[in-house]
Each structure stands twice: as C-alpha cells, then as structure tokens.
Write an enzyme that holds these catalytic residues in place. Structure first.
Site, PDB file in Angstrom:
ATOM      1  N   CYS A 180       0.847  -1.200   0.000  1.00  0.00           N
ATOM      2  CA  CYS A 180       0.000   0.000   0.000  1.00  0.00           C
ATOM      3  C   CYS A 180       0.882   1.250   0.000  1.00  0.00           C
ATOM      4  O   CYS A 180       0.572   2.260  -0.627  1.00  0.00           O
ATOM      5  CB  CYS A 180      -0.906   0.035   1.221  1.00  0.00           C
ATOM      6  SG  CYS A 180      -1.828  -1.471   1.531  1.00  0.00           S
ATOM      7  N   HIS A 184       0.818   5.044  -1.586  1.00  0.00           N
ATOM      8  CA  HIS A 184       0.130   5.887  -0.600  1.00  0.00           C
ATOM      9  C   HIS A 184       1.010   6.253   0.586  1.00  0.00           C
ATOM     10  O   HIS A 184       0.496   6.445   1.690  1.00  0.00           O
ATOM     11  CB  HIS A 184      -1.147   5.198  -0.129  1.00  0.00           C
ATOM     12  CG  HIS A 184      -2.170   5.039  -1.213  1.00  0.00           C
ATOM     13  ND1 HIS A 184      -2.876   6.099  -1.723  1.00  0.00           N
ATOM     14  CD2 HIS A 184      -2.591   3.951  -1.895  1.00  0.00           C
ATOM     15  CE1 HIS A 184      -3.693   5.662  -2.664  1.00  0.00           C
ATOM     16  NE2 HIS A 184      -3.540   4.369  -2.798  1.00  0.00           N
ATOM     17  N   ARG A 228     -13.436  -1.521  -1.494  1.00  0.00           N
ATOM     18  CA  ARG A 228     -12.326  -0.680  -1.929  1.00  0.00           C
ATOM     19  C   ARG A 228     -10.978  -1.352  -1.643  1.00  0.00           C
ATOM     20  O   ARG A 228     -10.096  -1.397  -2.485  1.00  0.00           O
ATOM     21  CB  ARG A 228     -12.387   0.687  -1.226  1.00  0.00           C
ATOM     22  CG  ARG A 228     -11.329   1.650  -1.746  1.00  0.00           C
ATOM     23  CD  ARG A 228     -11.677   2.044  -3.176  1.00  0.00           C
ATOM     24  NE  ARG A 228     -10.571   2.555  -3.967  1.00  0.00           N
ATOM     25  CZ  ARG A 228      -9.731   1.807  -4.700  1.00  0.00           C
ATOM     26  NH1 ARG A 228      -9.809   0.479  -4.653  1.00  0.00           N
ATOM     27  NH2 ARG A 228      -8.806   2.352  -5.445  1.00  0.00           N
ATOM     28  N   CYS A 232      -7.992  -2.865  -4.013  1.00  0.00           N
ATOM     29  CA  CYS A 232      -6.582  -2.456  -3.967  1.00  0.00           C
ATOM     30  C   CYS A 232      -5.688  -3.680  -4.110  1.00  0.00           C
ATOM     31  O   CYS A 232      -4.666  -3.638  -4.785  1.00  0.00           O
ATOM     32  CB  CYS A 232      -6.253  -1.755  -2.648  1.00  0.00           C
ATOM     33  SG  CYS A 232      -6.930  -0.097  -2.523  1.00  0.00           S
TER      34      CYS A 232
END
Lengths: 271, 211
Positions: A180, A184, A228, A232
């Site tokens: 992630c 991000h 969501r 991802c």
C-alpha cells in the site's frame, strides 16, 4: 438524463485511465470530473441507495421476522448517529474487532436469523443485481455525516489490530513488488492523472476514509470500504481476500486511527 | 573526546534500536503475517497464493519502510544485480515502436474472482502510470521521475544502454526498496520486451527524445 451523463462520464473516466496519446486533453477530463462532482453534490446516485438502506433497516425480515433496529453498532442498540465514524472497534459480545460490515452481518445473523452465507452472497452489486449490504452501509454511513472520525484504538485489541494493519500496509509482495505504501506513502504523487493520498498522515488518511461508502462513477455502483480495499489488492495483482477478512479490518483500523479527527462527508462520489 | 565518542555511540545505538523497534506491526508483526496469509479464500489456486510469498528484498524493505540502512541496502542491491539475465543474442536495444506500446499498457495479470483479467490479456510495463515519457502523453504519473528526453540527455553509449536495461530488469540492483517493480526478475516482461522499452527511452527517433 442523470443516468446518461453518468455513463458518458464513466466512459471519459475510463478513457482517462487507459487511453494513451489519443487523449491529449486528460487534464480537461479531470476538470470536468471536478465540475461534475460539484453538480452532483445534491444529487449523488448513492442517495437512492441510502433511502433503500433505511427501509431495509426497519423492515422485518429473515427467519426471525425481525428488523435491524436493535442492532448494536457500538453505541448501543439502534443508535446509529455517529456509529460508522467510530468503527472498527472491539465488541465484547463477539470478542472481536469489527468494522461496520462485519457488525452488520453479525446483526443480520443474530437478530434476523439469516445464515452468514445467505447474507454475504451478494456483498457487492453486479449490473442488475443490487446488494442489500451496500444499501445498508450507505444508510449507516450517512448517519455519521458531519461527525469526526474517532478511532483512537485505545482498547488493547484495537491497538493490536491497528498495528497489524500497519504491518500489512508496508508488506510488499506480488509480481509488481507492491505494498500500500508504494503509492500511498508519499505526498503529492499521482498515478496517471489520479491523485494519490498519503495515507500515513491524518489529512491524507482522512481524505481517503471520510467519503466512504462512495459512489464510483467509473463503476456505476456504490462501493464500501471492504470492496475498496479488496480491489486495492486486486490492483496489486494479489489474490482475493475473503469478504470481512481480519486483514481488511486491520487495514481499516490502521487507516481510521490515522484519519481520526477528520470529518465524515458521506456518501461520497469518486472516479 | 572519549566522552564525545561514548555519547555518540550511545546515541546511534538508541537511534538504530528505535528504528528497529518501529518496524511496521511492532511486536505483532509475526502474528500479522499469519493473519494476512489466512485471510485469503481457501479456493484460491495455489499458484495465485504464491504471489503472496516474499523474497528477502520484499521482507527487508517492509521492515525498514522502504528505507533500509545503507549497509543493508547495498547487500540487497548486490543480491538483485546477480539476478539480471540478458537476451540470447545479446542485443539490448530493440524496437522503440514496440516499446512505446508496452509503456502505455496497464492491463494484465489481475487475478481473483471479482474482476480478473481474461487469460492471455496483453501485459505491459505501464510506465506512464508513474513516469513522464513522450511529451504528447499528458496522462502520466509522478511516482517516478520524469524520463522525458531520456536518451537525449544521457546519450546512447553502451554503458547507458546496459544501465537502462538493467534498471528495468531489476530496479533494486541500483536502489534497494525503490518503488519501481522488478520487471525482469518477476518475468512480468521478457528480456526482449525490455529491449523494446530501452529503445523507446534511448532511440533518437523515439518520441521520448524527438519531441
């Protein structure tokens, strides 16, 4: 009319993601999308789903012919105002940290007598097949609109879940070496024209968390946070986790903890 | 002087201890790994699940939040450099037009039950997701540096060509824990495909250098 403009916008949004040199005007697309978002502020397609969720909440259903009005989402039976904004949290009765979706499913099983398999069979919508869970989560989420996210994770089980979520956030794997954090973990970056939030900061995590559930223009559907995050993982080219899996709840706990203090604006509308 | 050294080493010891203690997940990292792996559907095919396996580079990068101490970074870089393989004919520069296509393609390789890619869908490097390349393409990302005029700035010496090939094949040979995928190591791109992307970056006729 609204439907048609959604479709053409969805087409534009898809084009913005995939098209190459053909679309030399992608920044215009981004501008158009911003205008569109503004225009829909009072007419988000998710509003219809919210109304549906409200009636599903009070309707007597299932083998026990009961409504969900006694469901305890953490603030006591039937108390919905601000409940979404303080989830995930630890629940004594299940001895588990639960997010809004796992708790809702728990209520549908215990109060209404459905089996978990029945309830979760249609956990996300497909064209022509709506999802009760999406409707209910949209309704529950809207009851936290304007409330600050509040997941301090002070209970030891919550603190542990947040730490485990942090571990998963930085865990790299798959054929693209993704975690992630790759996309991000920094300020001011974007993929193609899509801005990326830095989810390790309060504001970045807030921007990501405060508008879910959200109507996805490119998908023509409302997505929940579970959907969501599972997507991802798909984008990272990983296999698919189980719906309501602990690792997804752990990620939510980590992100909600980081986003604590930012104010809910839900249902949202996103590309 | 001695006191200074003692203070300094005490300080660095604390610092490195702090960095270590702050590895993601803290004392729950081991348990979190187990939880993560057991979160996936039992009916996931085994070869899908293999995608969750971590090599030493992935594991180490996670522990240090992608910022390993230099010594450990150097070790990872050596390890990764040793993986680089070349096309059989030894030619490292291919067809820039093929490379241009590969740089744009962002599909392929998605698994799972909800929205998988159909079998055999074209798989590309998706370079534009993160890099600016040809001037005419405005929908580029910024996770990586701009590569506009890559060849024009660096020239086309054998050294530069090899560096470019190696970097795409295994980015971690140069910068441990970079955000860039290791396209060759994972067989995401074939050595031949990599030579096409090298050409797209270096060939003077390529829009990367021409515009």
């Amino acid at each position: 009319m609204i439907h048609r403009s959604i479709q053409s916008l969805a087409a534009l949004a898809v084009a913005a993601t995939f098209a190459g040199p053909l679309f030399a005007q992608d920044s215009k697309v981004a501008d158009e999308l911003a205008k569109y978002r503004e225009a829909l502020a009072d007419g988000n397609p998710a509003d219809l789903l919210e109304v549906k969720g409200e009636s599903l909440w009070s309707e007597k259903r299932g083998p026990k012919n009961a409504s969900l009005e006694q469901c305890d989402l953490g603030l006591g039976p039937g108390k919905l105002d601000g409940a979404y904004a303080q989830l995930p949290k630890y629940f004594k009765d299940t001895n588990k940290v639960m997010d809004v979706e796992s708790r809702l499913v728990h209520c549908m099983v215990t109060l209404q007598g459905f089996t978990q398999a029945e309830v979760t069979k249609q956990w996300y919508s497909k064209p022509g097949k709506e999802s009760d869970i999406e409707a209910l989560v949209t309704f529950i989420g809207a009851k936290s609109n304007g409330k600050p996210i509040n997941v301090p994770a002070t209970h030891p089980a919550e603190a542990k879940m947040a730490k485990m979520g942090e571990y998963i956030f930085y865990r790299r794997s798959g054929p693209q070496d993704f975690s992630c954090a790759i996309c991000h973990g920094q300020e001011g970056k974007r993929i193609r024209l899509q801005d990326l939030g830095n989810l390790t900061t309060k504001d970045g995590a807030g921007t990501a968390m405060k508008t879910w559930p959200s109507y996805r223009v490119s998908q023509g559907a409302v997505w929940t946070m579970q959907r969501r995050l599972i997507d991802c993982m798909r984008q990272a080219r990983w296999p698919e986790p189980e719906y309501l899996a602990d690792s997804v709840i752990a990620l939510e706990t980590y992100l909600q903890k980081t986003a604590t203090g930012t104010v809910m604006e839900t249902p949202g509308i996103k590309r | 002087m001695k006191l200074k050294i003692a203070l300094f080493s005490a300080l660095t010891a604390t610092l490195s201890f702090a960095a270590l203690a702050e590895a993601p997940g803290g004392k729950f990292a081991g348990e979190a790994e187990q939880m993560f792996r057991s979160s996936f559907k039992a009916e996931n095919p085994k070869y899908w699940m293999k995608r969750l396996d971590q090599d030493e580079t992935m594991k180490t990068c996670g522990i240090y939040r992608d910022n390993p101490p230099r010594k450990i970074g150097e070790k990872l870089e050596k390890l990764n450099a040793a993986t680089i393989r070349y096309p059989v004919d030894g030619k490292l520069i291919g067809d820039w037009k093929e490379g241009e296509k590969l740089a744009a393609v962002g599909t392929g390789g998605h698994i799972g039950f909800i929205q998988p890619d159909p079998a055999g869908r074209v798989r590309g490097g998706n370079c534009y997701a993160c890099h600016q390349l040809a001037k005419k393409e405005l929908a580029y990302g910024t996770i990586g540096p701009s590569l506009q005029q890559f060849g024009k700035v660096r020239g086309n010496s054998e050294e530069i060509i090899k560096y470019t090939y190696d970097k795409i094949y295994n980015s971690n040979a140069f910068t441990a824990c970079t955000n860039m995928p290791r396209f060759g190591l994972h067989s995401w791109l074939t050595p031949e495909q990599i030579t096409h992307i090298v050409a797209f970056l270096i060939d003077p006729e390529s829009p990367v250098n021409k515009d």
